[in-house]
Design a protein around this motif. Structure first.
Motif, mmCIF file in Angstrom:
data_model
loop_
_atom_site.group_PDB
_atom_site.id
_atom_site.type_symbol
_atom_site.label_atom_id
_atom_site.label_comp_id
_atom_site.label_asym_id
_atom_site.label_seq_id
_atom_site.Cartn_x
_atom_site.Cartn_y
_atom_site.Cartn_z
ATOM 1 N N ASP A 36 -1.900 13.879 -30.917
ATOM 2 C CA ASP A 36 -2.933 13.468 -30.182
ATOM 3 C C ASP A 36 -2.626 12.691 -29.198
ATOM 4 N N ALA A 37 -2.159 12.311 -27.815
ATOM 5 C CA ALA A 37 -1.813 11.340 -26.659
ATOM 6 C C ALA A 37 0.058 10.985 -26.573
ATOM 7 N N SER A 38 0.259 12.422 -26.631
ATOM 8 C CA SER A 38 1.990 12.438 -26.850
ATOM 9 C C SER A 38 2.100 13.057 -25.703
ATOM 10 N N PHE A 39 1.966 13.065 -24.287
ATOM 11 C CA PHE A 39 2.282 13.229 -23.061
ATOM 12 C C PHE A 39 1.807 12.480 -22.391
ATOM 13 N N ASP A 40 2.184 11.803 -20.730
ATOM 14 C CA ASP A 40 1.591 11.724 -19.646
ATOM 15 C C ASP A 40 1.347 12.865 -18.424
ATOM 16 N N LEU A 41 1.938 14.530 -19.258
ATOM 17 C CA LEU A 41 1.649 14.833 -17.684
ATOM 18 C C LEU A 41 1.594 16.087 -18.755
ATOM 19 N N GLU A 86 -2.368 11.151 -23.339
ATOM 20 C CA GLU A 86 -2.867 10.154 -23.341
ATOM 21 C C GLU A 86 -3.473 9.647 -22.447
ATOM 22 N N PRO A 87 -4.655 8.512 -22.575
ATOM 23 C CA PRO A 87 -5.505 8.801 -21.648
ATOM 24 C C PRO A 87 -5.103 7.620 -20.378
ATOM 25 N N GLY A 88 -5.675 8.080 -19.706
ATOM 26 C CA GLY A 88 -4.865 7.598 -17.671
ATOM 27 C C GLY A 88 -4.491 9.571 -17.526
ATOM 28 N N GLY A 89 -3.994 9.821 -18.688
ATOM 29 C CA GLY A 89 -2.233 10.939 -18.110
ATOM 30 C C GLY A 89 -3.467 12.646 -17.454
ATOM 31 N N GLN A 90 -2.717 13.168 -16.891
ATOM 32 C CA GLN A 90 -3.055 13.950 -16.161
ATOM 33 C C GLN A 90 -2.693 15.377 -15.901
ATOM 34 N N MET A 91 -3.629 16.232 -15.930
ATOM 35 C CA MET A 91 -3.392 17.994 -16.553
ATOM 36 C C MET A 91 -3.275 19.132 -15.107
ATOM 37 N N LEU A 92 -2.032 19.579 -14.785
ATOM 38 C CA LEU A 92 -1.999 20.505 -13.157
ATOM 39 C C LEU A 92 -1.441 21.932 -14.019
ATOM 40 N N MET A 93 -2.305 22.727 -14.317
ATOM 41 C CA MET A 93 -2.194 24.417 -14.335
ATOM 42 C C MET A 93 -2.326 24.732 -12.491
ATOM 43 N N SER A 94 -1.805 25.852 -12.834
ATOM 44 C CA SER A 94 -1.085 26.677 -11.876
ATOM 45 C C SER A 94 -1.462 28.248 -11.408
ATOM 46 N N ASP A 95 -2.332 28.873 -11.028
ATOM 47 C CA ASP A 95 -2.642 30.034 -11.540
ATOM 48 C C ASP A 95 -2.618 31.206 -9.818
ATOM 49 N N VAL A 96 -3.178 32.273 -10.411
ATOM 50 C CA VAL A 96 -3.014 33.079 -9.496
ATOM 51 C C VAL A 96 -4.721 32.857 -8.290
ATOM 52 N N THR A 97 -5.314 33.540 -7.633
ATOM 53 C CA THR A 97 -6.500 33.086 -6.819
ATOM 54 C C THR A 97 -7.581 33.450 -7.698
ATOM 55 N N PRO A 98 -8.756 32.357 -8.243
ATOM 56 C CA PRO A 98 -10.129 33.298 -8.492
ATOM 57 C C PRO A 98 -10.457 34.130 -7.848
ATOM 58 N N TYR A 99 -11.485 35.491 -8.398
ATOM 59 C CA TYR A 99 -12.314 36.110 -7.382
ATOM 60 C C TYR A 99 -13.026 35.565 -6.162
ATOM 61 N N ALA A 100 -13.964 34.042 -7.122
ATOM 62 C CA ALA A 100 -15.199 33.646 -6.267
ATOM 63 C C ALA A 100 -14.393 33.442 -5.207
ATOM 64 N N ALA A 101 -12.733 32.544 -4.575
ATOM 65 C CA ALA A 101 -12.055 32.368 -3.469
ATOM 66 C C ALA A 101 -11.874 33.225 -2.288
ATOM 67 N N MET A 102 -12.031 34.632 -3.125
ATOM 68 C CA MET A 102 -11.356 35.577 -1.564
ATOM 69 C C MET A 102 -12.577 36.182 -1.520
ATOM 70 N N ASP A 103 -12.493 37.336 -0.697
ATOM 71 C CA ASP A 103 -13.567 38.094 -0.073
ATOM 72 C C ASP A 103 -13.442 39.528 -0.672
ATOM 73 N N ARG A 104 -14.788 40.001 -0.921
ATOM 74 C CA ARG A 104 -14.927 40.862 -1.499
ATOM 75 C C ARG A 104 -14.018 42.032 -2.010
ATOM 76 N N MET A 105 -13.043 42.432 -0.305
ATOM 77 C CA MET A 105 -11.260 43.259 -0.534
ATOM 78 C C MET A 105 -10.846 42.395 -1.065
ATOM 79 N N THR A 123 -8.089 14.539 -14.645
ATOM 80 C CA THR A 123 -7.807 13.575 -15.764
ATOM 81 C C THR A 123 -7.966 13.379 -16.866
ATOM 82 N N LYS A 124 -7.188 12.929 -17.853
ATOM 83 C CA LYS A 124 -7.832 12.122 -19.405
ATOM 84 C C LYS A 124 -8.621 10.763 -19.244
#
Ligand SMILES: C[S@@+](CC[C@H](N)C(=O)[O-])C[C@H]1O[C@@H](n2cnc3c(N)ncnc32)[C@H](O)[C@@H]1O
Length: 369
Positions: free
Chosen positions: A260-265, A292-311, A365-366
């Motif tokens: 637990d709490a081994s990383f800050d990012l 660790e408390p105060g640490g950050q998470m950043l996950m980057s990926d493909v665009t969610p369908y909800a953020a695109m038009d149907r086409m 952020t945690k």
């Protein structure tokens, strides 16, 4: 952020040097990789042609049904006589099935030139790879031929080099919109701090995002996990070649085994779309646990369908299905913000950057206490 600030960030990112592994391929392999790039560059004009035909038939984002399978039916009916759509499908099918084989053949043709150098880089340098002979791959990953490549991420002992260098750098990057290496560095500029010291990357693969992490946070100790040993071996070589002391482990992102709490990012780049919903929820929970408390998470990926038009969502789905991405629809249909909040993160944002829907980031952020 002002336009000036934007320009400064982009200038900084462009300045970072590209990490390129020097190697030689024999002529046939080079030519067949070039052929693949040229062939798939024909997709753009073909797609533009059938998109125009669809518009002329009165099919657009607003007229498409909500249900995505019904969208397939509506589009294939409207394009049933389109030569451009048929050719596009054939091309995509060919490239999806053949690109892995072509890259492997290119490797095999030049194996005697490549292998001594790859072996040397595996064995000399400051990085460490902890392979786990008892490791069992998660069920959703085992025996799946991602990208329609024989054996998927583990299909060849040198798949890390074959995918990371031959396919990703010398094929995917040539036709993909934008610069895929600049994009990896760009997402990291969205983090609120520059002083991270202990970074965990989930889904390190052959190390392309790890390089971006290293260049952006040179003072940090980087730890990487991935379920695929051949991919991690290539990350090991990249680190050794550049004198970086990455600590690489064959482990699953949702069960890393770190205290637990081994990383800050904790960060990842394009791993969600290769996971079912439950595994993604597990990744957020694990990121929260090891931060660790105060640490950050950043996950980057493909665009969610909800953020695109149907086409646009249908197009992404169609390309993913043809490209051998069995979990893309499930992952892109999920509410990542809600999943991160359910894991305990606060200040969660899920958004595109620079006014574009890709790359997409989820940050949080945690909290303390
Ligand atoms: C598209 S690649 C990631 C690319 C890499 N992050 C980059 O920026 O180039 C997906 C990687 O995620 C790994 N992967 C998939 N499921 C995983 C899991 N549950 N835990 C760790 N790694 C996983 C795969 O083995 C593969 O190497």
């Amino acid at each position: 952020m002002s336009n000036d600030a934007d320009a400064q960030i982009l200038a900084l990112i462009e300045q970072e040097s590209e990490i390129v592994m020097e190697f030689q391929l024999r002529q046939q392999g080079r030519a067949s990789m070039d052929f693949l790039v040229a062939l798939t560059s024909a997709m753009g004009p073909l797609n533009a042609r059938w998109s125009k035909e669809l518009a002329e038939a009165g099919v657009d984002a607003s007229s498409l049904p909500e249900d995505i399978d019904q969208r397939y039916a509506a589009i294939s009916t409207a394009l049933s006589k389109s030569k451009a759509f048929a050719a596009s499908g054939l091309l995509m099918d060919f490239a999806s099935v053949e690109h892995g084989r072509i890259a492997r053949d290119a490797y095999e043709e030049s194996r005697d030139l490549l292998e001594p150098e790859l072996d040397k880089l595996e064995n000399q340098g400051p990085a460490n790879l902890h392979a786990d002979l008892a490791f069992t791959q998660p069920d959703y990953h085992k025996d799946v031929w991602f990208h329609r490549t024989e054996g998927g991420w583990d299909g060849h002992p040198q798949q890390g080099f074959i995918h990371g260098e031959l396919i990703h750098r010398h094929y995917v990057s040539k036709n993909f919109p934008g610069d895929i290496f600049v994009q990896r560095r760009r997402v990291l500029q969205e983090l609120p701090r520059q002083d991270y010291r202990r970074i965990l990357e989930m889904g390190t693969s052959s190390g392309h995002f790890t390089v971006a992490l290293q260049q952006t946070f040179p003072q940090a100790q980087i730890t990487g996990v991935d379920v695929s040993l051949p991919m991690l071996k290539q990350a090991l070589r990249v680190a050794n070649e550049n004198g970086w002391n990455w600590d690489l482990h064959q482990r699953a992102a949702e069960d890393t085994g770190f205290a637990d709490a081994s990383f800050d990012l904790v960060a990842s780049y394009i791993i969600f779309h290769e996971m079912p919903q439950q595994a993604i929820e597990g990744v957020f929970a694990e990121a929260w646990r090891v931060l660790e408390p105060g640490g950050q998470m950043l996950m980057s990926d493909v665009t969610p369908y909800a953020a695109m038009d149907r086409m646009a969502a249908w197009r992404a789905d169609w390309m993913a299905a043809n490209g051998g991405e069995p979990y893309w629809r499930e992952a892109a249909s999920m509410d990542w913000k809600a999943a991160a909040e359910a894991a305990g993160f606060i200040d969660v944002e899920s958004r595109g950057i620079d006014g574009a829907p890709y790359p997409w980031i989820v940050t949080g952020t945690k909290p303390h206490g």
